[in-house]
Design a protein around this motif. Structure first.
Motif, PDB file in Angstrom:
ATOM      1  N   GLY A 166      52.542  68.071  44.645  1.00  0.00           N
ATOM      2  CA  GLY A 166      52.048  69.071  45.656  1.00  0.00           C
ATOM      3  C   GLY A 166      50.669  68.732  46.657  1.00  0.00           C
ATOM      4  N   GLY A 167      50.511  67.145  46.464  1.00  0.00           N
ATOM      5  CA  GLY A 167      49.104  66.847  47.121  1.00  0.00           C
ATOM      6  C   GLY A 167      49.658  66.374  48.485  1.00  0.00           C
TER       7      GLY A 167
ATOM      8  N   LEU B  56      42.997  68.436  41.041  1.00  0.00           N
ATOM      9  CA  LEU B  56      44.055  68.032  40.182  1.00  0.00           C
ATOM     10  C   LEU B  56      43.949  68.866  38.700  1.00  0.00           C
ATOM     11  CD1 LEU B  56      43.093  64.065  40.194  1.00  0.00           C
ATOM     12  CD2 LEU B  56      45.184  65.300  41.190  1.00  0.00           C
ATOM     13  N   LYS B  57      45.214  69.219  38.254  1.00  0.00           N
ATOM     14  CA  LYS B  57      45.429  70.103  37.177  1.00  0.00           C
ATOM     15  C   LYS B  57      46.105  69.377  36.081  1.00  0.00           C
ATOM     16  CE  LYS B  57      43.780  73.577  39.763  1.00  0.00           C
ATOM     17  NZ  LYS B  57      42.625  74.018  39.733  1.00  0.00           N
ATOM     18  N   PRO B  58      45.784  69.782  34.790  1.00  0.00           N
ATOM     19  CA  PRO B  58      46.353  69.118  33.705  1.00  0.00           C
ATOM     20  C   PRO B  58      47.901  69.122  33.723  1.00  0.00           C
ATOM     21  CG  PRO B  58      44.663  70.545  32.879  1.00  0.00           C
ATOM     22  CD  PRO B  58      44.860  70.753  34.170  1.00  0.00           C
TER      23      PRO B  58
ATOM     24  N   THR C 129      52.244  65.958  37.639  1.00  0.00           N
ATOM     25  CA  THR C 129      53.147  64.521  37.913  1.00  0.00           C
ATOM     26  C   THR C 129      52.323  63.969  39.071  1.00  0.00           C
ATOM     27  OG1 THR C 129      55.193  65.654  37.053  1.00  0.00           O
ATOM     28  CG2 THR C 129      55.382  63.645  38.233  1.00  0.00           C
ATOM     29  N   ALA C 130      52.287  62.668  38.460  1.00  0.00           N
ATOM     30  CA  ALA C 130      51.434  61.778  39.463  1.00  0.00           C
ATOM     31  C   ALA C 130      52.469  60.233  39.716  1.00  0.00           C
ATOM     32  CB  ALA C 130      50.179  61.104  38.891  1.00  0.00           C
TER      33      ALA C 130
ATOM     34  N   GLN D 134      45.961  60.458  48.904  1.00  0.00           N
ATOM     35  CA  GLN D 134      45.990  59.475  47.935  1.00  0.00           C
ATOM     36  C   GLN D 134      44.747  59.541  47.228  1.00  0.00           C
ATOM     37  OE1 GLN D 134      46.872  55.993  49.846  1.00  0.00           O
ATOM     38  NE2 GLN D 134      48.734  56.290  50.113  1.00  0.00           N
ATOM     39  N   TRP D 135      44.811  59.655  45.961  1.00  0.00           N
ATOM     40  CA  TRP D 135      43.537  59.464  45.061  1.00  0.00           C
ATOM     41  C   TRP D 135      43.140  58.201  44.663  1.00  0.00           C
ATOM     42  CZ3 TRP D 135      46.031  63.813  45.211  1.00  0.00           C
ATOM     43  CH2 TRP D 135      45.536  65.295  45.196  1.00  0.00           C
TER      44      TRP D 135
END
Length: 456
Positions: free
Chosen positions: A252-253, A291-293, A296-297, A257-258
């Motif tokens: 959803g991002g 960012l949530k628990p 998917t990354a 990029q993190w």
């Protein structure tokens, strides 16, 4: 009866036209067969290149606690709902404390009973001690027998032991009372750390049984720092080290990029369907809690990168130049060497300045025989891990072999450390036209011995 006559002139015109068409077709086929091959080319560009290892992962809080119930009973109330924040020590939930409170009251009553017995025994001990002292005085005065004196001494010891026993019972009951008071306090559940209530596993009214296992009622987590648990295959895990830079994206991002780095590679793998996967942990700051628990990354571990580099397609790289190109290069070197020998043989004895000029000319001819190789050797010394390749560069409409030094590369592009410049056009593939394909097929189907016919 009159005979039908066919005009001869139109018939001849038709014959001439058919012959001309056939000749044109044959000429076009001959020209197409002799046409020079076409090439697929691409331009050399400049930009950034990054070599990565990709893996899938899950986002989890770095610090979290599954809060459970240490006492059995009915869950009466939640004071903080899921999604709300709590500080360490805040009251989260309450369990029915009727049984625990009754047990505490019973322990306190029993402790009072023991205190009363202890006081009674103290009085008995004082009386027994006085009787023993009196009996001693009488026994010394021969007023009583020795048996009576010894009996009073034994009663004194029994009274002292009874008092010590009651004192131990008081300590034991005090400890039991303290434990039951703690159990009563466990009916109120407090936050073990500051964070957010992320899940709730029990509902109000549910009966909790803590006699065998500790039932979990909620999870509290600190969402300011998240951990990405990436599953890396055994084929790639050896190229991942602690502190290695990486970045990840979420479903959803979008394109965000993190950036992060590797914190730890867990040594124990997980085997799923005969696939060996290792957990790689990466931490990232999450101040705005985007960012949530359980997100998917897609994680990318950076193994190599180049900034503002000369980039060429990987399809253009070759292991060695074509055979005719290598032969031409060897001929140039051989001709250069022969010219140098001829010049040295025909040169008369001259002065030192003339000899220096001859040596300089020989060095220039040698450099022309292998142009630019000094630069390639210098670049190779500066980049010992680089690979030597060849490309075909289009110059004046013809492909020319060019040695290059290749740095990092992906499946599509490669970093060129030496040998090419931005804007050069390199050959990626050769196009074979349909007539040439047909010609090759005709040659392959021709039986052996059917070449050009010689004189009979």
């Amino acid at each position: 009866m009159a005979k039908l006559r066919i005009p001869k002139k139109p018939f001849r015109l038709a014959l001439f036209a058919g012959a001309a068409i056939a000749a044109a077709i044959a000429g076009s086929m001959l020209l197409s067969r002799e046409k020079a091959p076409e090439y697929q080319t691409a331009a050399v560009t400049r930009g950034d290149l990054q070599v990565t290892i990709s893996a899938a992962g899950k986002v989890q809080p770095k610090n979290f606690v599954d809060v459970g119930a240490q006492v059995s009973g009915q869950l009466e109330q939640f004071h903080i709902a899921v999604g709300e924040k709590a500080e360490k020590g805040d009251l989260l939930a309450e369990i029915d404390e009727t049984r625990a409170a009754a047990q505490v009251e019973a322990d306190r009553a029993q402790l009072k009973e023991l205190n009363a017995s202890y006081a009674q025994q103290q009085a008995t001990l004082e009386l027994t001690r006085a009787n023993a002292e009196r009996a001693k005085m009488l026994h010394e005065a021969d007023a009583i027998s020795r048996a009576e004196y010894e009996a009073t001494s034994a009663d004194l010891k029994i009274a002292e032991a009874r008092l010590a026993q009651l004192d131990a019972q008081k300590e034991r009951q005090q400890s039991t009372l303290q434990a039951n008071i703690a159990t009563l306090e466990f009916a109120k559940i407090y936050a073990p750390l500051s964070g957010t209530i992320v899940s709730q596993a029990a509902v109000v009214g549910q009966t909790l049984n803590a006699n065998q296992t500790t039932p979990t009622i909620l999870r509290i987590a600190d969402l300011s720092v998240m951990t990405i648990e990436a599953d890396v295959s055994e084929a790639d895990v050896l190229r991942i080290q602690k502190g290695q830079p990486a970045y990840f994206t979420t479903l959803g991002g979008g394109e965000k990029q993190w950036r992060t780095s590797v914190r730890q590679v867990l040594p124990q793998p997980e085997v799923l369907n005969d696939v060996v996967l290792y957990k790689v942990l990466l931490d990232v700051e999450n101040p705005d809690e985007q960012l949530k628990p359980e997100m998917t990354a897609q994680v990318f571990f950076i193994t190599g990168e180049a900034e503002n580099a000369v980039l060429a397609p990987v399809a253009a790289l070759r292991e060695r130049p074509a055979r005719e190109d290598r032969g031409g290069e060897r001929r140039r070197e051989r001709d250069g060497g022969r010219n140098l020998m001829a010049a040295n043989a025909s040169e008369p004895e001259t002065s030192e300045d003339d000899q220096a000029r001859v040596r300089a000319g020989a060095e220039r001819r040698a450099r022309r025989a292998r142009p630019g190789m000094e630069g390639m050797r210098a670049a190779s010394d500066a980049n010992p891990d680089a690979e030597r390749k060849f490309v075909l560069v289009m110059r004046n409409g013809e492909p020319q072999p060019q040695p290059v030094l290749v740095g990092v590369s992906t499946r599509a592009q490669a970093e060129i450390l030496w040998g090419l410049s931005e804007g050069d056009v390199v050959v990626t593939n050769e196009k074979v036209s349909a007539p040439r394909i047909q010609q090759n097929n005709d040659r392959s189907r021709r039986p052996r011995g059917m070449g050009r016919r010689g004189p009979r």
